[in-house]
Scaffold this motif. Sequence first.
Motif, PDB file in Angstrom:
ATOM      1  N   ILE A 249       1.107  -1.457  -0.064  1.00 13.48           N
ATOM      2  CA  ILE A 249       0.278   0.174  -0.362  1.00 13.48           C
ATOM      3  C   ILE A 249       0.683   1.580   0.181  1.00 13.48           C
ATOM      4  O   ILE A 249       0.601   2.203  -0.602  1.00 13.48           O
TER       5      ILE A 249
ATOM      6  N   TYR B  57      -1.684   2.534  -8.900  1.00 16.17           N
ATOM      7  CA  TYR B  57      -3.030   1.962  -8.099  1.00 16.17           C
ATOM      8  C   TYR B  57      -2.664   0.104  -8.231  1.00 16.17           C
ATOM      9  O   TYR B  57      -3.664  -0.069  -7.397  1.00 16.17           O
TER      10      TYR B  57
ATOM     11  N   LEU C  35       1.336   3.974  -2.566  1.00 17.43           N
ATOM     12  CA  LEU C  35       1.101   5.778  -2.418  1.00 17.43           C
ATOM     13  C   LEU C  35       1.692   6.681  -3.667  1.00 17.43           C
ATOM     14  O   LEU C  35       1.800   7.576  -3.504  1.00 17.43           O
TER      15      LEU C  35
ATOM     16  N   LEU D 268      -2.095  -0.344  -5.197  1.00 21.06           N
ATOM     17  CA  LEU D 268      -3.047  -0.012  -3.982  1.00 21.06           C
ATOM     18  C   LEU D 268      -4.119  -1.071  -3.563  1.00 21.06           C
ATOM     19  O   LEU D 268      -4.300  -1.117  -2.843  1.00 21.06           O
ATOM     20  N   ILE D 269      -4.574  -1.452  -4.783  1.00 23.06           N
ATOM     21  CA  ILE D 269      -5.747  -3.016  -5.254  1.00 23.06           C
ATOM     22  C   ILE D 269      -5.052  -4.606  -4.664  1.00 23.06           C
ATOM     23  O   ILE D 269      -5.996  -4.586  -3.758  1.00 23.06           O
TER      24      ILE D 269
ATOM     25  N   LEU E 220       2.098   6.216  -6.762  1.00 22.62           N
ATOM     26  CA  LEU E 220       0.882   5.957  -7.436  1.00 22.62           C
ATOM     27  C   LEU E 220       0.693   5.200  -8.140  1.00 22.62           C
ATOM     28  O   LEU E 220      -0.391   5.490  -9.476  1.00 22.62           O
TER      29      LEU E 220
END
Lengths: 210, 212, 249
Positions: B169, B178, B173, B181-182, B176
């Motif tokens: 995560i 994604y 971040l 993150l997912i 950036l």
Amino acid sequence: MIDYFAKHSDMLMSAFLEHLQIVFITLIISIVLAAVISYLLLKSKKATNITVNIFSQIYSIPSLALFALLIPLLGLGNKTAIPVLVLYNQYLLIRNIMTGMQQVDRSLLEAGTGMGMNKWQLVTKVQVPLAMPSIIAGIRLAIISTTGIATIAATINAGGLGKILLSGLRTMNTYKIAWGTILSVIIALVADMVLKLLEKKTKATKLNEI
Amino acid sequence: MISEIADYFSRHGKDYLALLGGHIGISFISVAIAMAVAVPIGIAVYRSKIGSTIAERSFGVLRIVPSLAVLIILIPIMGTGVLPSVTALTILAIPPILINTVQAFQTLPKAMLEAADGMGMSTAQKFFKVKLPLAFPLMFAGIRTAVIEVIASATLASYIGAGGLGDLIFTGLSLLRYSLLIIGGGSVAILSLLTGFVLDSIYKQITKYQRT
Amino acid sequence: MIAVELKNVNKQFKGQTTPALDNVSVQIEEGEFVTVLGSSGCGKTTLIKMLNRLYEADSGEIFLFGKNIKEQNPVELRRKIGYVIQQIGLFPHMTVKANIATIPKILKWDKKRIDKETDRMLRLVQLEPDEFRDRYPAQLSGGQQQRIGLARALICDPRIMLLDEPFGAIDAINREILQNELKAIHQKSGRTYLFVTHDIREALKLGTKVIIMNEGKILQYDTPENIINNPANEFVENLIRTAELKGGA
């Protein structure tokens, strides 16, 4: 420590106020949403159980994970933080509202209907006042929960006291870390004490009315 | 998006498993230590009103301190990495276990304890055959709460170098990205939900006798 | 043989202005079914809890079958006494069989003996073993639960049974059935029973002898007939009269 506060009070206070702002906005939205959902759920006990169950599962998901999953959709910062915080609060609020409402003595509702009250009046004049202690307990838990999770939201660029903690971490500044902690604890502690008093007060009037 | 995710797993499958294992590992250790501390204390103090109030209040305070703060406070003292993380997680896990243990023993039905005394059970027999089994469900509920809390905080602990799924995560971040993150967020969410589900099933099993 | 003897027993609880037991002396013969009657606070429960040392006397002596109970280990003593209470106290996490066999297991009876005796006890309290053995207390009615409570107390064949308002929480119809069954069990066993109750008719119906208590003192200890025909004082007289007013003793 006091020195540090004196020198940096602007920065600390602005983070403090930012945090309060986030908690406040979140709370208002959360309560309105929870109230609407609860009103709709009053009809069916089954629907209530399912809904509370779903929100309880959501509540158990770690905040950072939920933030991470929604950033692709909503972006960084408060744009994701506030919706997530509102979502978490639904479990606490709806659960307490529904429990409070369901514990209202059936005979009182019967008396009210017998007197000629319609559903809206029953809810607002009988059920909600009697369910107040439980509702306030829910709000109290929501504030404490929101305050804590809001600090975590600093990691995804939201505002508030979490920023102080993280910056303190980055620069190994123990004063920042200490003050960041103390100020967030203050918010939670004050909210806890004030609302516990309110809870007691509404419990007392509840008994007196009966 | 899906192709990016598939890509990650094919290239970094091993790393992912290491992170998952690390996450589960520090969670497990922290809860185990917390149990080893909280349960004996709970059993020692539940009989005395003063003792139990002190124990509950002092650890109850922890529920108000944001978990992020607990993690970060330990760093000046212990540095970064696994040690302060496990310490912080253990500290966070103690309150629910302690409070539930005290409550569990304090709310044992008196009729059963009297029956146990009357039939001639010794103190030890009464404790192991009656008190402990009857107190266990409530204690277990406290442990469940602690486990979920710890899995969540372990995610944060990656920030201070504990390893674990939080790494995905935080990397996501900063870059950036994604997909990270997912994967990170999704894994933690699934881990948390699955663990909750398993623990709930266990709870239903151990309280089967309560249902008519 | 004298099964139970109390000599000048006194007991006062902290915070109470009057004694729970006030210089109580009584001798109970083996084989009797003695009902202990009185209203709340008269000392009847305190009396029987002295016998298994759940309460300790402030002064005076208590003998069971000739032996001073203070000289015996309380835990060992209680295993030789059957104890049945109003709230029943079955262990909810154990099956019916496990509940009945609680003390036998602790005494390390062998499996065959436990199996045989638990089934025998179930039949004694009119419950079909195959049907009830593996059930849990939560699945039983109040009357059934108390039968198990009885079975649990009877399995070690204790020489003395203490029953503290055992049917108090049970509905009137089942209560009468259980009273009759208990009386039958007593008659067959020849053991000594002490049965506490606040219900006059229950006391007079079940007891071979009745102890009437008030304010920590024993007012009369006699057969039901003698109590009705020769009440010892006005209190006892009034007691009899209220029973008759309610439809006959």
